[in-house]
Each structure stands twice: as structure tokens, then as C-alpha cells.
Design a protein around this motif. Structure first.
Motif, PDB file in Angstrom:
ATOM      1  N   ASP A 191       0.829  -1.200   0.000  1.00 55.92           N
ATOM      2  CA  ASP A 191       0.000   0.000   0.000  1.00 55.92           C
ATOM      3  C   ASP A 191       0.863   1.248   0.000  1.00 55.92           C
ATOM      4  O   ASP A 191       2.084   1.203   0.076  1.00 55.92           O
ATOM      5  CB  ASP A 191      -0.963  -0.001   1.196  1.00 55.92           C
ATOM      6  N   THR A 192       0.181   2.393  -0.106  1.00 55.64           N
ATOM      7  CA  THR A 192       0.896   3.658  -0.287  1.00 55.64           C
ATOM      8  C   THR A 192       1.560   4.162   0.989  1.00 55.64           C
ATOM      9  O   THR A 192       2.276   5.166   0.938  1.00 55.64           O
ATOM     10  CB  THR A 192      -0.071   4.745  -0.807  1.00 55.64           C
ATOM     11  N   LYS A 193       1.347   3.509   2.120  1.00 55.09           N
ATOM     12  CA  LYS A 193       2.021   3.943   3.349  1.00 55.09           C
ATOM     13  C   LYS A 193       3.533   3.905   3.203  1.00 55.09           C
ATOM     14  O   LYS A 193       4.248   4.686   3.828  1.00 55.09           O
ATOM     15  CB  LYS A 193       1.578   3.060   4.525  1.00 55.09           C
ATOM     16  N   ILE A 194       4.015   2.974   2.378  1.00 55.59           N
ATOM     17  CA  ILE A 194       5.460   2.861   2.179  1.00 55.59           C
ATOM     18  C   ILE A 194       6.018   4.151   1.562  1.00 55.59           C
ATOM     19  O   ILE A 194       7.160   4.541   1.834  1.00 55.59           O
ATOM     20  CB  ILE A 194       5.796   1.629   1.303  1.00 55.59           C
ATOM     21  N   VAL A 195       5.217   4.834   0.737  1.00 56.47           N
ATOM     22  CA  VAL A 195       5.646   6.097   0.137  1.00 56.47           C
ATOM     23  C   VAL A 195       5.810   7.160   1.220  1.00 56.47           C
ATOM     24  O   VAL A 195       6.835   7.844   1.286  1.00 56.47           O
ATOM     25  CB  VAL A 195       4.629   6.569  -0.921  1.00 56.47           C
ATOM     26  N   ASP A 196       4.802   7.308   2.074  1.00 55.18           N
ATOM     27  CA  ASP A 196       4.859   8.331   3.125  1.00 55.18           C
ATOM     28  C   ASP A 196       6.020   8.094   4.083  1.00 55.18           C
ATOM     29  O   ASP A 196       6.677   9.042   4.516  1.00 55.18           O
ATOM     30  CB  ASP A 196       3.547   8.349   3.909  1.00 55.18           C
ATOM     31  N   VAL A 197       6.275   6.836   4.408  1.00 58.15           N
ATOM     32  CA  VAL A 197       7.370   6.511   5.315  1.00 58.15           C
ATOM     33  C   VAL A 197       8.704   6.931   4.707  1.00 58.15           C
ATOM     34  O   VAL A 197       9.547   7.543   5.368  1.00 58.15           O
ATOM     35  CB  VAL A 197       7.381   5.008   5.644  1.00 58.15           C
ATOM     36  N   ASN A 198       8.906   6.625   3.425  1.00 53.85           N
ATOM     37  CA  ASN A 198      10.175   6.968   2.783  1.00 53.85           C
ATOM     38  C   ASN A 198      10.311   8.471   2.549  1.00 53.85           C
ATOM     39  O   ASN A 198      11.423   9.006   2.621  1.00 53.85           O
ATOM     40  CB  ASN A 198      10.310   6.201   1.466  1.00 53.85           C
ATOM     41  N   ILE A 199       9.220   9.159   2.278  1.00 50.51           N
ATOM     42  CA  ILE A 199       9.264  10.614   2.149  1.00 50.51           C
ATOM     43  C   ILE A 199       9.670  11.228   3.484  1.00 50.51           C
ATOM     44  O   ILE A 199      10.503  12.152   3.543  1.00 50.51           O
ATOM     45  CB  ILE A 199       7.909  11.173   1.701  1.00 50.51           C
ATOM     46  N   ARG A 200       9.108  10.718   4.573  1.00 55.57           N
ATOM     47  CA  ARG A 200       9.458  11.247   5.896  1.00 55.57           C
ATOM     48  C   ARG A 200      10.936  11.031   6.189  1.00 55.57           C
ATOM     49  O   ARG A 200      11.622  11.938   6.683  1.00 55.57           O
ATOM     50  CB  ARG A 200       8.597  10.575   6.972  1.00 55.57           C
ATOM     51  N   ARG A 201      11.461   9.849   5.874  1.00 50.12           N
ATOM     52  CA  ARG A 201      12.882   9.579   6.103  1.00 50.12           C
ATOM     53  C   ARG A 201      13.757  10.487   5.243  1.00 50.12           C
ATOM     54  O   ARG A 201      14.796  10.973   5.679  1.00 50.12           O
ATOM     55  CB  ARG A 201      13.182   8.104   5.792  1.00 50.12           C
ATOM     56  N   LEU A 202      13.339  10.704   3.995  1.00 52.27           N
ATOM     57  CA  LEU A 202      14.110  11.555   3.099  1.00 52.27           C
ATOM     58  C   LEU A 202      14.119  12.998   3.592  1.00 52.27           C
ATOM     59  O   LEU A 202      15.155  13.669   3.570  1.00 52.27           O
ATOM     60  CB  LEU A 202      13.531  11.474   1.683  1.00 52.27           C
ATOM     61  N   ARG A 203      12.981  13.463   4.060  1.00 48.78           N
ATOM     62  CA  ARG A 203      12.912  14.824   4.588  1.00 48.78           C
ATOM     63  C   ARG A 203      13.851  15.015   5.781  1.00 48.78           C
ATOM     64  O   ARG A 203      14.492  16.063   5.921  1.00 48.78           O
ATOM     65  CB  ARG A 203      11.472  15.139   4.993  1.00 48.78           C
ATOM     66  N   ILE A 204      13.907  14.025   6.638  1.00 47.52           N
ATOM     67  CA  ILE A 204      14.793  14.120   7.806  1.00 47.52           C
ATOM     68  C   ILE A 204      16.233  14.343   7.371  1.00 47.52           C
ATOM     69  O   ILE A 204      16.994  15.078   8.009  1.00 47.52           O
ATOM     70  CB  ILE A 204      14.669  12.854   8.674  1.00 47.52           C
ATOM     71  N   LYS A 205      16.603  13.747   6.240  1.00 46.17           N
ATOM     72  CA  LYS A 205      17.987  13.818   5.787  1.00 46.17           C
ATOM     73  C   LYS A 205      18.306  15.073   4.985  1.00 46.17           C
ATOM     74  O   LYS A 205      19.470  15.497   4.947  1.00 46.17           O
ATOM     75  CB  LYS A 205      18.319  12.582   4.947  1.00 46.17           C
ATOM     76  N   ILE A 206      17.299  15.669   4.331  1.00 48.87           N
ATOM     77  CA  ILE A 206      17.631  16.779   3.423  1.00 48.87           C
ATOM     78  C   ILE A 206      17.081  18.140   3.855  1.00 48.87           C
ATOM     79  O   ILE A 206      17.579  19.164   3.390  1.00 48.87           O
ATOM     80  CB  ILE A 206      17.142  16.491   1.990  1.00 48.87           C
TER      81      ILE A 206
END
Length: 229
Positions: A191-206
Motif C-alpha cells: 500500500d501507499t504507506k510505504i511512500v509516506d514513510v520513505n518521504i518522511r525519512r528523506l525529509r529528515i535527511k535533506i
């Protein structure tokens, strides 16, 4: 032949998976604990890892986090207990690329592994010398490195795929389903939750301020877009 490391403490499940992966022409390495799995990953250099959440000693989340720190380009698929949605989200936040829910069909797991390996191989075939630039960011396509203010950012394969897609298409809004299809592939079962999780992780880094994301904008009711210079 591709090499898979199976980190699973239940011997019956581990043996069953080993048989099935060998039948599909994988080289299989086994480990019965998180500590053993980390040591074998360092020695054997596998292409992909099947990692159980419930392990004696170090649990799967701790192992995943350590693996991702040491091997940023390694493919990791976590197996979670049925109905444990929080385990799925936590595993993705630790850096897993995909997950399966027990009890699972070994053929489904092997198909997921092959799909992940294909996406990883596609990344390796990118042309040398290409650069993407946006604001303080520079993305080197050949080396698959991303820099902010000339400092390298450590990214997982999925985080790299996301920022590359965004930087190639500044100002374009992507829906969650579009990101799921492009980054995870049309054959991804999830499901699309995997997208939100990875966006959140990416935001933390950039991002300079994660609570007020500047570079990755949320498009309410749709998905996300990269701020256009």
C-alpha cells in the motif's frame, strides 16, 4: 548467481526458504540470529537479505538499521507477523526496501526479491557523468551520490530513487500511487504507506526544518512535489 542471506531464528522456516531459493538458482547463506547475520553480511557480501523481525538478541529492526548504515545499497526485505502494521512501518523507517507478512508463500517472497534486484540493477546501469542540480543539491547519476552544500547525504536506494525522480521533475506533483508505481514498480504488492514513510525519512535527511518542509512539498489530497527553483 545472486546471493541471498536469510536471517531467521526458526530453523524450519529458514531451511524451507533455503530450499526454495536454491531451486531458483540463488546462493543462500543462513543465519539464526541478528548478530550472526551481521557478521555473515560483512563476510559474504550478499546482494539481498531476508530479515525476520523477531530475533533473539538484536531484533530485526536493530539489525536492519545497522545493515543500512554499513551497506546503503543492500537490498533488504523484512518479514513481519500477520496484522502487525506498526512492524511494517518501523521496518521501512529502519531502511527496509520491502516487507512480507507471515505466513507467506515462498514464491511470492522470491518474486519480490527478484523485483528488488532488477530495480537495483537498473540503477547500476545509469550513464557516467550525468549531473542533476537543484538549489543546494547536486545528484551524480553515475555514482548515485547526492550532495547538499557539497556534503554527501547517505541515502537508501529508495530514498535515492525518490529524490532523483523529484529533481528530474521539479514542480510536478506526483500522487502516492504514481510514486509507488515508478519507484517500487508496477509489480509491487503493498500500500501507499510505504511512500509516506520513505518521504518522511528523506525529509529528515535533506530538510533544514523537517516540520516545515521546504524542498519536498506536500500537495494536499494528491501527494508530493519538488520545489521548483
Amino acid at each position: 548467481m545472486k546471493k541471498v542471506l536469510i536471517i531467521e531464528d526458526e530453523e524450519s522456516i529458514r531451511s524451507f526458504l533455503t530450499i526454495n531459493f536454491k531451486m531458483q538458482n540463488f546462493i543462500v547463506i543462513e543465519a539464526g540470529s541478528g548478530e550472526e547475520g551481521l557478521n555473515k553480511a560483512r563476510v559474504e557480501n550478499p546482494d539481498i537479505i531476508i530479515l525476520d523481525v523477531m530475533l533473539p538478541g538484536m531484533n530485526g529492526f536493530q539489525v536492519c538499521d545497522q545493515l543500512r548504515n554499513e551497506f546503503p545499497n543492500l537490498g533488504i526485505i523484512m518479514s513481519t507477523a500477520k496484522g502487525q502494521d506498526l512492524d511494517k512501518i518501523k521496518g521501512l523507517e529502519c531502511g527496509a526496501d520491502d516487507y512480507v507478512v507471515k505466513p507467506f508463500n515462498p514464491l511470492e517472497l522470491i518474486l519480490r526479491a527478484r523485483s528488488l534486484l532488477r530495480r537495483m540493477n537498473d540503477q547500476e546501469e545509469l550513464v557516467r557523468g550525468d549531473l542533476l542540480k537543484s538549489g543546494p543539491f547536486v545528484l551524480e547519476v553515475f555514482s548515485q551520490k547526492v550532495f547538499k552544500h557539497k556534503e554527501e547525504i547517505s541515502l537508501t536506494p529508495k530514498e535515492y530513487d525518490l529524490i532523483k525522480l523529484f529533481m528530474e521533475n521539479p514542480g510536478r506533483a506526483f500522487s502516492r500511487n504514481e510514486l509507488l508505481d515508478i519507484v517500487w514498480g508496477y509489480d509491487f504488492v503493498g500500500d501507499t504507506k510505504i511512500v509516506d514513510v520513505n518521504i518522511r525519512r528523506l525529509r529528515i535527511k535533506i530538510e533544514d526544518d523537517v516540520a516545515n518542509s521546504y524542498y519536498i512539498e506536500t500537495v494536499w489530497g494528491t501527494g508530493y512535489r519538488w520545489r521548483k527553483d
